[in-house]
Scaffold this motif. Structure first.
Motif, PDB file in Angstrom:
ATOM      1  N   THR A   1       4.894  -8.614 -10.194  1.00 29.60           N
ATOM      2  CA  THR A   1       5.863  -9.108  -9.233  1.00 29.60           C
ATOM      3  C   THR A   1       7.243  -8.849  -9.843  1.00 29.60           C
ATOM      4  OG1 THR A   1       5.768 -11.266 -10.272  1.00 29.60           O
ATOM      5  CG2 THR A   1       4.357 -10.951  -8.365  1.00 29.60           C
TER       6      THR A   1
ATOM      7  N   CYS B   1       3.366 -18.864  -1.707  1.00 26.89           N
ATOM      8  CA  CYS B   1       2.600 -18.625  -2.926  1.00 26.89           C
ATOM      9  C   CYS B   1       1.432 -19.612  -3.033  1.00 26.89           C
ATOM     10  CB  CYS B   1       3.488 -18.748  -4.159  1.00 26.89           C
ATOM     11  SG  CYS B   1       2.517 -18.551  -5.667  1.00 26.89           S
ATOM     12  N   PRO B   2       0.203 -19.099  -3.026  1.00 29.06           N
ATOM     13  CA  PRO B   2      -0.936 -20.012  -3.018  1.00 29.06           C
ATOM     14  C   PRO B   2      -1.027 -20.860  -4.282  1.00 29.06           C
ATOM     15  CG  PRO B   2      -1.651 -17.719  -3.235  1.00 29.06           C
ATOM     16  CD  PRO B   2      -0.193 -17.687  -2.949  1.00 29.06           C
ATOM     17  N   THR B   3      -0.564 -20.331  -5.392  1.00 30.21           N
ATOM     18  CA  THR B   3      -0.752 -21.052  -6.651  1.00 30.21           C
ATOM     19  C   THR B   3       0.560 -21.637  -7.186  1.00 30.21           C
ATOM     20  OG1 THR B   3      -0.796 -18.849  -7.638  1.00 30.21           O
ATOM     21  CG2 THR B   3      -2.883 -19.967  -7.443  1.00 30.21           C
TER      22      THR B   3
ATOM     23  N   CYS C   1       3.551 -20.631  -7.955  1.00 35.24           N
ATOM     24  CA  CYS C   1       4.143 -20.007  -9.138  1.00 35.24           C
ATOM     25  C   CYS C   1       5.660 -20.001  -9.097  1.00 35.24           C
ATOM     26  CB  CYS C   1       3.703 -18.548  -9.250  1.00 35.24           C
ATOM     27  SG  CYS C   1       1.944 -18.324  -9.263  1.00 35.24           S
ATOM     28  N   ILE C   2       6.218 -20.006  -7.863  1.00 35.96           N
ATOM     29  CA  ILE C   2       7.647 -19.704  -7.714  1.00 35.96           C
ATOM     30  C   ILE C   2       8.440 -20.978  -7.434  1.00 35.96           C
ATOM     31  CG2 ILE C   2       9.336 -18.383  -6.369  1.00 35.96           C
ATOM     32  CD1 ILE C   2       7.040 -16.427  -5.707  1.00 35.96           C
TER      33      ILE C   2
ATOM     34  N   LYS D   1       9.662 -17.961 -12.076  1.00 30.73           N
ATOM     35  CA  LYS D   1       8.245 -17.758 -11.774  1.00 30.73           C
ATOM     36  C   LYS D   1       7.435 -18.011 -13.031  1.00 30.73           C
ATOM     37  CE  LYS D   1       4.675 -14.541 -10.743  1.00 30.73           C
ATOM     38  NZ  LYS D   1       4.212 -13.231 -11.178  1.00 30.73           N
TER      39      LYS D   1
ATOM     40  N   CYS E   1      -0.513 -16.703 -11.529  1.00 33.03           N
ATOM     41  CA  CYS E   1      -0.187 -15.784 -10.435  1.00 33.03           C
ATOM     42  C   CYS E   1      -1.427 -14.944 -10.140  1.00 33.03           C
ATOM     43  CB  CYS E   1       0.985 -14.889 -10.837  1.00 33.03           C
ATOM     44  SG  CYS E   1       1.271 -13.525  -9.704  1.00 33.03           S
ATOM     45  N   LEU E   2      -1.784 -14.849  -8.853  1.00 31.41           N
ATOM     46  CA  LEU E   2      -2.989 -14.110  -8.448  1.00 31.41           C
ATOM     47  C   LEU E   2      -2.688 -12.642  -8.174  1.00 31.41           C
ATOM     48  CD1 LEU E   2      -4.234 -16.766  -5.867  1.00 31.41           C
ATOM     49  CD2 LEU E   2      -5.070 -16.481  -8.205  1.00 31.41           C
ATOM     50  N   HIS E   3      -1.432 -12.251  -8.292  1.00 32.63           N
ATOM     51  CA  HIS E   3      -1.008 -10.889  -7.981  1.00 32.63           C
ATOM     52  C   HIS E   3      -1.474 -10.476  -6.578  1.00 32.63           C
ATOM     53  CE1 HIS E   3       0.651 -10.117 -12.016  1.00 32.63           C
ATOM     54  NE2 HIS E   3      -0.132 -11.139 -12.281  1.00 32.63           N
ATOM     55  N   CYS E   4      -1.420 -11.477  -5.681  1.00 37.72           N
ATOM     56  CA  CYS E   4      -1.903 -11.266  -4.311  1.00 37.72           C
ATOM     57  C   CYS E   4      -0.868 -10.565  -3.455  1.00 37.72           C
ATOM     58  CB  CYS E   4      -2.258 -12.608  -3.689  1.00 37.72           C
ATOM     59  SG  CYS E   4      -0.834 -13.706  -3.462  1.00 37.72           S
ATOM     60  N   GLY E   5       0.379 -10.510  -3.916  1.00 38.04           N
ATOM     61  CA  GLY E   5       1.403  -9.784  -3.174  1.00 38.04           C
ATOM     62  C   GLY E   5       1.982 -10.543  -1.999  1.00 38.04           C
ATOM     63  N   LEU E   6       1.532 -11.783  -1.770  1.00 39.42           N
ATOM     64  CA  LEU E   6       2.031 -12.520  -0.598  1.00 39.42           C
ATOM     65  C   LEU E   6       3.526 -12.790  -0.684  1.00 39.42           C
ATOM     66  CD1 LEU E   6      -0.769 -15.084   0.263  1.00 39.42           C
ATOM     67  CD2 LEU E   6      -0.034 -13.106   1.567  1.00 39.42           C
ATOM     68  N   CYS E   7       4.019 -13.075  -1.880  1.00 40.28           N
ATOM     69  CA  CYS E   7       5.459 -13.329  -2.023  1.00 40.28           C
ATOM     70  C   CYS E   7       6.229 -12.110  -1.525  1.00 40.28           C
ATOM     71  CB  CYS E   7       5.819 -13.652  -3.469  1.00 40.28           C
ATOM     72  SG  CYS E   7       5.138 -12.506  -4.675  1.00 40.28           S
TER      73      CYS E   7
ATOM     74  N   MET F   1       5.880  -5.403  -5.442  1.00 39.82           N
ATOM     75  CA  MET F   1       4.715  -5.311  -6.308  1.00 39.82           C
ATOM     76  C   MET F   1       4.754  -3.924  -6.957  1.00 39.82           C
ATOM     77  SD  MET F   1       3.620  -8.287  -5.663  1.00 39.82           S
ATOM     78  CE  MET F   1       2.152  -8.374  -6.689  1.00 39.82           C
TER      79      MET F   1
HETATM   80  S1  SF4 Z   1       1.667 -12.430  -6.250  1.00 42.11           S
HETATM   81 FE1  SF4 Z   1       0.736 -14.115  -5.075  1.00 42.11          FE
HETATM   82  S2  SF4 Z   1       0.230 -15.649  -6.638  1.00 42.11           S
HETATM   83 FE2  SF4 Z   1       1.701 -14.230  -7.596  1.00 42.11          FE
HETATM   84  S3  SF4 Z   1       3.709 -15.151  -7.251  1.00 42.11           S
HETATM   85 FE3  SF4 Z   1       3.349 -13.740  -5.541  1.00 42.11          FE
HETATM   86  S4  SF4 Z   1       2.423 -15.035  -3.959  1.00 42.11           S
HETATM   87 FE4  SF4 Z   1       2.281 -16.168  -5.872  1.00 42.11          FE
END
Ligand code: SF4
Ligand SMILES: Cc1cc2nc3c(=O)[nH]c(=O)nc-3n(C[C@H](O)[C@H](O)[C@H](O)COP(=O)(O)OP(=O)(O)OC[C@H]3O[C@@H](n4cnc5c(N)ncnc54)[C@H](O)[C@@H]3O)c2cc1C
Ligand SMILES: Cc1ncc(C[n+]2csc(CCOP(=O)(O)OP(=O)(O)O)c2C)c(N)n1
Ligand code: SF4
Ligand code: SF4
Ligand SMILES: [Mg+2]
Lengths: 350, 606
Positions: free
Chosen positions: B507, B524-526, B528-529, B569, B574-580, B591
């Motif tokens: 990220t 952010c699901p977890t 982090c931010i 952050k 961080c799940l590296h899910c890219g949602l942010c 990303m």
């Molecule tokens: S990649 Fe996903 S888990 Fe990591 S900071 Fe972004 S939203 Fe949160």
């Protein structure tokens, strides 16, 4: 585009006093435009309900039509919900509330949904002091239909296409005050430290609690010259007071300066602490609220915070002296007492 | 280790993402791997059925993907982010996925470096033929060095051949990967025990690398030891005799003393050579055993009981022959520093009858063949005095690596040492300062494809770790050469690969683009931010969206934003899910895939 949110949450996140984590108050992943203010309001609703330990099955979320009215899908997945037609959220809420007064009613609407097509319904919900939270996610435009100016767009505000709005804006908070609303506040989607306690106070308030929340539409109304953009609001924002919601039985931890602070006790034992920023303003005096709002408008300020509260508010059920038990908990004989009962009622009018 | 740079008033300074170690550390597995193998990169290639490329990425970093995919000590796995995102989660099966690449690859020879006909005129001696020496050969042969490799055994591979049993590592897999290197024109001197360093130094080698391992197994001098000698075996000597088929049978009742991986290999080997009643006895509590949990499990699955808190006291002899072992009974007590003391419980001693005993209580280094007047200094534990970065000894042309350098470790550490020593030898032979080492190669590339699409598979699957299928026990116990683990097939390999969180897809935050709409923080699901006012690290860690209690994980700090707040952050979960980045209206988050390659000798003069 991701359409499912990962199921993992931060492993150390705490639970509230009824054993739910914040994630239990979340909804589906939002399909609104990235950066939409409405998503921040959804997040604030989640935060407020989590912190207040609202039982999810004791809350109903209701909405009309619009990007704003879509948001109930994005919060409180475990609560009841009704997505009604455009501008008709207040009447559906009225029906639901008359049938079951035990639920928390959280109405979500937009400035188009409320100030145009739904105006007729909005004003009567206020008059009746329906016990509900009414949030307008106010972006000054019809987001869902591609950004036409709404009735709350300020005079002179410039649209994304460059045209100037020629009409006067409806100030929904001012109107609510005028119509006798018992709780009126304004906030900004970008200020959670203010918005979350305001939502909590609104939920605690026994009567119609109106929140006009300015919520930038990043796609159609976040341009230079717009008075509902992130930048404009941040530059012009003022607050009546810093607000703190103190839940029932909690210790007050903040020290307030003498003469600068006000405390409002709510029916459920909670209270609102206000650290006043505006002189000549008293949150329980409707006139001073109206004046303060007018003064801000003249100065070109965006006035936020709690504007007015009537802690003695009596809601519709109390005013009507209607039955306390929700209809769905009554038996057939109580709901339908038969011809004899009807006859005796009718004869009492003769 | 990445360090926060603190200004005078201790407010966190913006993170310098140009420091190659910042994002490297976010890739937990790669950072923990001694050879810094780009793990998520090869896992994605496996998911894409691009096994050959996945194999070559491994081969470049760790030289023995087929071997390591079966036997690696896997320091990467305890570090894997997946293992800490919830209580139920276990790390990605990083090691066994490596095997999927090795098992399914096609021809790779043409992808390996060409060996120049024209040599560079420099000659290098490698003493010992284990993974450390072979790695040095792999790095220097393509550069034109003439390599001479000495080993006392008839074939190369060191302990990978003499110690790791064939039921864990088939000989063909080992041969294939050892031969890739020996076929680089390495001059082998097998069956050649080097008995004098002086003799080696007198030859015309430009540099000497010592990769002789830790070849001396510890003995246990208890009463009866000498009389019982015929039936008491030093673990690593026993395993080597089995590997070279000098020993094909053990007694029916076997006791293995010791709780490390060598003990596990000894007991499991015994089960395959006629041992029916094989027991492992450790002197301390079960939980203090040094063996890897999976090796313990594998032994238990083969009906080998592990008895604990029983220190051996005596080899019991009858009629001049071993009859069994007498054990005391203890319990462990720990003082406030966690130091352990074994206290006798007062229970009577226990006699356990047996035909054979294996002593597997550790190995030591031994350099009887290095004369002490050559200028090669030795220090504590009789280990050579070395520079920790260059592996150079006090005699500049002599370098050490692998178990010979700092004591017994594992194959991947030996490989990592070999790569570093090769750089030093190359610089040394070219007349350069061995500390003049090139920086790692890094690359950061956006994964954006269309508006909200990523090149990598961003969704996070819920699957828990898949188990590697095993051969039927009845079959595998019959023959020590039958491999116990069958490996993931392609379908299972794909599913396990999908569990990887792509921690190398970073990220990356651009402060000037952020309009502070909070969307990233909200989605952010977890948690982090956080957008908040800056402060001291300790204070900040406590007041983020979720408390940042894992101090080994970095905080990513932005420059000050227009509202004077900063974006912080916590990299921890961080799940590296890219949602942010998907929810950011201005692409302030992106990303970006971070590739980090440890420098190799070949990069020195490029
Ligand atoms: S990649 Fe996903 S888990 Fe990591 S900071 Fe972004 S939203 Fe949160
Ligand atoms: C029983 C056992 C099981 C193990 N299992 C694993 C495992 O599953 N995974 C893992 O990662 N690691 C494992 N290890 C550890 C691993 O094998 C070693 O850490 C690794 O092989 C060290 O590599 P090296 O190159 O330093 O030396 P070695 O592999 O020890 O090779 C050194 C070679 O040099 C030879 N030699 C020594 N002195 C001389 C001399 N004077 N002249 C000529 N030749 C000489 C030795 O005989 C040997 O062949 C195991 C070790 C043991 C004992
Ligand atoms: C009866 C009816 N008339 C018109 C529409 C078209 N329409 C859909 S949403 C919308 C305006 C929504 O504006 P607002 O309530 O401000 O929501 P926003 O999208 O801005 O959040 C309109 C006019 C409709 N759906 N139904
Ligand atoms: S159109 Fe505007 S109001 Fe609708 S989701 Fe997009 S930003 Fe939000
Ligand atoms: S979503 Fe983008 S613009 Fe919004 S706060 Fe996050 S980084 Fe800033
Ligand atoms: Mg609108």
């Amino acid at each position: 585009m991701s359409y499912i949110k990962p199921t993992f949450r931060h492993p150390t996140l705490p639970k509230n006093k009824i054993g739910f984590a914040k994630a239990d108050y979340e909804g589906k992943i939002s399909t609104l435009c990235a950066g939409c203010g409405h998503d921040s309001i959804s997040a604030s609703i989640v935060q407020a309900c989590y912190e207040m330990a609202v039982e999810p099955h004791k809350l109903a979320k209701l909405s009309g039509i619009g990007c704003s009215s879509k948001t109930p899908t994005y919060f409180l997945d475990n609560s009841h919900g009704f997505n009604s037609v455009h501008g008709r959220m207040p009447s559906v809420t009225t029906g639901a509330y008359m049938a079951n007064r035990d639920l928390i009613y959280l109405g979500v609407s937009g400035d188009g949904d409320t100030a145009s097509i739904g105006m007729g319904q909005f004003v009567h919900a206020i008059r009746r002091n329906l016990n509900m939270v009414y949030i307008v996610m106010n972006n000054g435009c019809y987001g869902l239909t591609k950004g036409q100016d709404s009735a709350t767009a300020d005079y002179g505000s410039i649209s994304k296409a460059g045209s100037k709005n020629m009409f006067q804006a409806i100030d929904l908070a001012g109107m609510a005050l005028e119509l006798g609303a018992t709780f009126v506040g304004r906030s900004f989607s970008g200020d959670k430290s203010q918005l979350v306690p305001m939502i909590k106070a609104a939920i605690s308030h026994p009567g119609f609690a109106f929140l006009d929340v300015i919520s930038p539409c990043v796609t159609f109304n976040n341009n230079n010259g717009s008075t509902k953009s992130y930048d404009f609001v941040r530059e012009h924002i003022e607050a009546t007071a810093a607000i703190d919601y103190v839940p029932p039985k909690a210790q007050i931890s903040v020290a307030y300066a003498e003469g600068q602070s006000a405390e409002v006790k709510l029916h459920d034992g909670s209270s609102i602490h206000l650290s006043k920023l505006a002189p000549h303003w008293n949150p329980s005096d409707r006139n001073s609220a109206v004046n303060r709002l007018q003064a801000a408008k003249t100065k070109g300020e965006v006035l936020t915070g709690l504007l007015y509260i009537d802690p003695e508010s009596q809601d519709l059920h109390e005013l009507q002296n209607t039955v306390g038990t929700p209809l769905n908990q009554m038996g057939e004989s109580e709901l339908c007492p038969g011809n004899e009962a009807l006859d005796s009622i009718n004869s009492s009018f003769r | 280790m990445y360090n926060y740079k603190l200004s005078k008033n201790k407010i966190l300074k913006p993170t310098d993402i140009r420091d190659p170690e910042y994002f490297h550390k976010v890739v937990d597995c790669q950072y923990a791997c001694p050879a810094h193998t780009p793990v998520p990169e090869y896992i994605r290639l496996i998911a894409a059925e691009r096994y050959t490329e996945a194999y070559m990425i491994n081969w470049e970093s760790n030289v023995f993907p087929g071997v390591l995919g079966r036997t690696c000590d896997r320091p990467c796995e305890p570090a894997c982010r997946r293992g800490r995102i919830s209580d139920e989660e276990e790390p990605v099966a990083i090691c066994r996925l490596k095997r999927v690449a090795a098992d399914n690859k096609s021809e790779v020879k043409h992808l390996m470096p060409q060996i120049p006909e024209q040599k560079n005129g420099k000659k290098i001696a490698l003493i010992g033929g284990g993974p450390a020496s072979l790695t040095v050969a792999r790095d220097l042969a393509p550069l034109g060095y003439e390599i001479h490799l000495y080993d006392e055994w008839p074939a190369g591979g060191g302990m990978m051949r003499t110690q790791i049993p064939a039921f864990r590592l088939p000989i063909e897999v080992l041969d294939e990967e050892v031969n890739y290197i020996l076929n680089m024109g390495v001059h082998t001197h097998f069956n050649h025990y080097v008995s004098s360093m002086r003799e080696i130094l007198e030859k015309d080698y430009d540099a000497v690398f010592v990769g002789t391992g830790a070849p001396r197994g510890r003995d246990l001098k208890l009463p009866g030891r000498e009389e019982a000698d015929a039936n008491v075996h030093i673990g690593i000597e026993f395993l080597a005799s089995v590997a070279f088929e000098h020993l094909e049978k053990v007694g029916k009742k076997v006791i293995v003393l010791g709780g490390g991986n060598t003990a596990m290999d000894c007991c499991r080997t015994s089960r395959r050579l006629g041992g029916e009643d094989v027991k492992v006895v450790v002197r301390s509590p079960f939980k203090d055993m040094k063996a890897s949990p999976w090796e313990i499990e594998d032994a238990q699955r083969e009906d080998i009981p592990i008895l604990n808190n029983m220190p051996p006291k005596e080899f019991v002899i009858e009629d001049g022959k071993l009859k069994g072992v007498l054990f005391g009974k203890v319990r462990a007590e720990y003082d406030e520093n966690g130091r352990r003391k074994l206290i006798p419980t007062g229970e009577p001693d226990e006699f356990i009858a047996c035909d054979d005993v294996m002593i597997a209580i550790g190995q030591d280094n031994a350099f009887p063949w290095i004369e002490r007047d050559l200028g090669i200094e030795f220090g504590k534990w009789d280990l050579p005095v070395l520079d920790k970065v260059s592996f150079q000894s006090t005699l500049p042309k002599v370098f050490f690596g692998g178990d010979a350098a700092f004591g017994p470790e594992n194959v991947i550490t030996a490989v990592a040492h070999g790569h570093q020593a090769a750089i030093s030898i190359h610089l040394f032979c070219q007349g350069d300062d061995v500390m003049n080492r090139p920086a790692p190669m890094t690359n950061l590339v956006s994964q954006k494809m269309g508006i909200h699409e990523w090149i990598y598979d961003s969704p996070v699957v819920d699957d828990t770790r898949f188990q590697v299928p095993h051969e039927d026990k009845v079959i595998s116990l019959k023959d020590r050469k039958i491999e116990v683990e069958l490996g993931f097939d392609e379908a299972l390999g794909f599913k396990e690969a999908q569990r990887c969180l792509n921690c190398d897809v970073q990220t990356v935050f651009t402060t000037s683009s952020c309009i502070e709409c909070d969307a990233c923080m909200d989605v952010c699901p977890t948690s982090c931010i956080t957008f908040t006012t800056n402060g001291e690290e300790e204070d900040l860690r406590a007041r983020l969206s979720a408390p940042a209690e894992n101090l080994s994980q970095s905080l990513y700090v932005s420059e000050a934003l227009p509202t004077t707040r900063v974006m912080i952050k916590d990299e921890d979960v961080c799940l590296h899910c890219g949602l942010c980045a998907e929810r950011c209206p201005t692409s302030a988050w992106d990303m970006q895939k971070y590739l980090y390659n440890v420098t190799k000798a070949e990069k020195c003069y490029q």
